[in-house]
Design a protein around this motif. Structure first.
Motif: not given
Lengths: 120, 224
Positions: B11-13, B103-104, B109-111
Motif C-alpha cells: 500500500a505504501c508503495n 509491527a506497523g 519503515v520497510n517501505s
C-alpha cells in the motif's frame, strides 16, 4: 529522511468548520487539518479544481485518497470520513485559510466560504 | 501480531514519494526532506571523523548527538506517521493491540528503503530487538570507509528508541501534540528507552542488531 511535524498549536472556527493548524520545524503552519460538515465521498473528489495527480487506494479497508494541487496543497483523507488534511505549498502559506476554504467549498459543493468576522 | 507487513509495504508503495516544487516530499501527513540518498551518511560520518581527529575528547558527545538527532527524527517522523491518515487507512485496520503499532511502524519503515528491519524479539513495554541486514548507515559507511572499530548506525538507534518511547513511555495512540515538552517526557525521563547496537556490518558482522530497553532496566544481551 527527516521530517517536521508538530500538532495542533492553535485552533479556530471558521463558520461551522473547525481547522487545526499544525506547525512544523520550518516555522510555518504548513499543514491544516479540517473536519468537514459531512464525510467526503469518492464522488466528491472530481469537484476539486486544478488537480494534477489523484491517487485513490480503493482496495484498502478504509479507502484513502490523495489529491495534488501544484502551487497550492496536497489534500489527503479517507473516504466516507469528514476529516481531511491539507499540506500546503510554500507559495500558499500566506493565504492558507482562504485557499483551504475555497477548496472545501469546491469539494463539498458549498457556496463560497468566508472567515467569520468575529474571529481575528 | 496481526500486521500484514507485505500488505502495508504494498500500500505504501502505491503512494507517490516524490518531491514538490518546494524541494520537500509531502507524505504521511508531514514533510520529508528531499536530498541525495547518501547525503545524511556523508554529513554525519565526516562530522564524526573530523571530531575524532581534531577533538577526540568530545567524540562521545558528538556520537550521542547523532543518536539524539535520530530520536528527534523518530519523534516527529514516526510520531507524525502514526498520526496520519495514511496510517489510519493502511495500518489501523490491522491493529488489534498496542503491540501491533510496533509491527506497523516497522512495516512502514520497510517501505522507505532504509534497509529491511526485522523484529527479532519483542516484550511489550520492555524490550525490542531489531536486526537489519542492509541498514542505510552501514551500507553508506562500507561504501566509503574501512571497517569500523565500533557500531555506526546512529540514526537507527534513535529510531528504535523512538518507537518504544512513543508507545510505552508516551502514548501516541492518544494523539498527543508533538511538542518539545512531550519529547522531553518521552525521551528524557529516567525510565525512557535507549537502544544499543550490539553488532554492526561496519565492524564486519553479517547484520546490524539493536536492542532497546528502558534505561532503568539491567541490560541483558544473552537472549540475542
Amino acid at each position: 529522511m527527516n521530517s517536521a511535524s508538530q500538532r495542533k498549536v492553535s485552533q479556530v472556527n471558521l463558520g461551522e468548520i473547525p481547522l487545526i493548524l499544525i506547525s512544523d520545524c520550518f516555522g510555518d503552519h504548513r499543514i491544516v487539518e479540517v473536519t468537514l460538515p459531512r464525510p467526503v465521498t469518492l464522488a466528491d473528489l472530481p469537484n476539486l479544481s486544478n488537480v494534477s495527480q489523484c491517487t485513490v487506494l480503493k482496495d484498502l479497508p478504509r479507502p484513502f485518497f490523495r489529491l495534488d494541487c501544484p502551487q497550492r496543497f496536497l489534500l489527503t483523507g479517507i473516504a466516507n470520513e469528514p476529516r481531511v488534511r491539507f499540506t500546503l505549498r510554500a507559495a500558499a502559506i500566506t493565504q492558507a485559510e482562504s485557499i483551504v476554504l475555497q477548496a472545501i467549498a469546491e469539494l463539498m459543493g458549498l457556496p463560497a466560504l468566508h472567515r467569520s468576522p468575529h474571529l481575528s | 501480531m496481526a500486521i500484514d507487513e507485505k500488505a502495508v509495504v504494498s500500500a505504501c508503495n502505491q503512494l507517490p514519494l516524490i518531491g514538490n516544487e518546494d524541494g520537500l516530499i509531502p507524505a504521511f501527513g508531514l514533510y520529508l526532506s528531499r536530498h541525495y540518498a547518501d547525503f545524511y551518511n556523508l554529513s554525519s560520518f565526516e562530522a564524526v571523523r573530523q571530531i575524532e581527529a581534531q577533538h577526540p575528547a568530545i567524540l562521545h558527545q558528538a556520537e550521542q548527538g547523532l543518536v539524539e538527532a535520530g530520536m528527534l527524527c523518530a519523534f516527529y517522523t514516526f510520531g507524525g506517521i502514526m498520526l496520519s491518515q495514511e496510517w489510519e487507512a493502511v495500518v489501523m485496520p490491522m491493529v488489534e493491540t498496542v503491540d501491533d503499532w510496533v509491527a506497523g511502524i516497522v512495516a512502514v519503515v520497510n517501505s522507505f528503503g532504509w534497509g529491511k528491519w526485522v523484529i527479532e524479539g519483542f516484550v511489550p513495554g520492555e524490550r525490542l530487538e531489531i536486526s537489519i541486514a542492509n541498514s542505510y548507515e552501514s551500507t553508506g559507511w562500507l561504501s566509503r570507509y574501512e571497517n569500523s572499530s565500533r557500531p555506526r548506525c546512529y540514526l537507527v538507534k534513535g529510531g528504535c528508541a523512538g518507537i518504544m518511547n512513543l508507545l510505552y513511555q508516551g502514548d501516541i495512540r492518544q494523539r498527543p501534540n508533538l511538542t518539545p515538552e512531550y519529547f522531553e517526557k518521552c525521551f528524557h525521563s529516567p525510565d525512557s528507552f535507549r537502544c544499543e547496537e550490539l553488532t554492526c556490518r561496519t565492524m564486519g558482522d553479517d547484520v546490524c542488531r539493536f536492542v532497546t530497553t528502558r534505561m532503568t532496566s539491567a541490560f541483558d544481551s544473552s537472549a540475542l
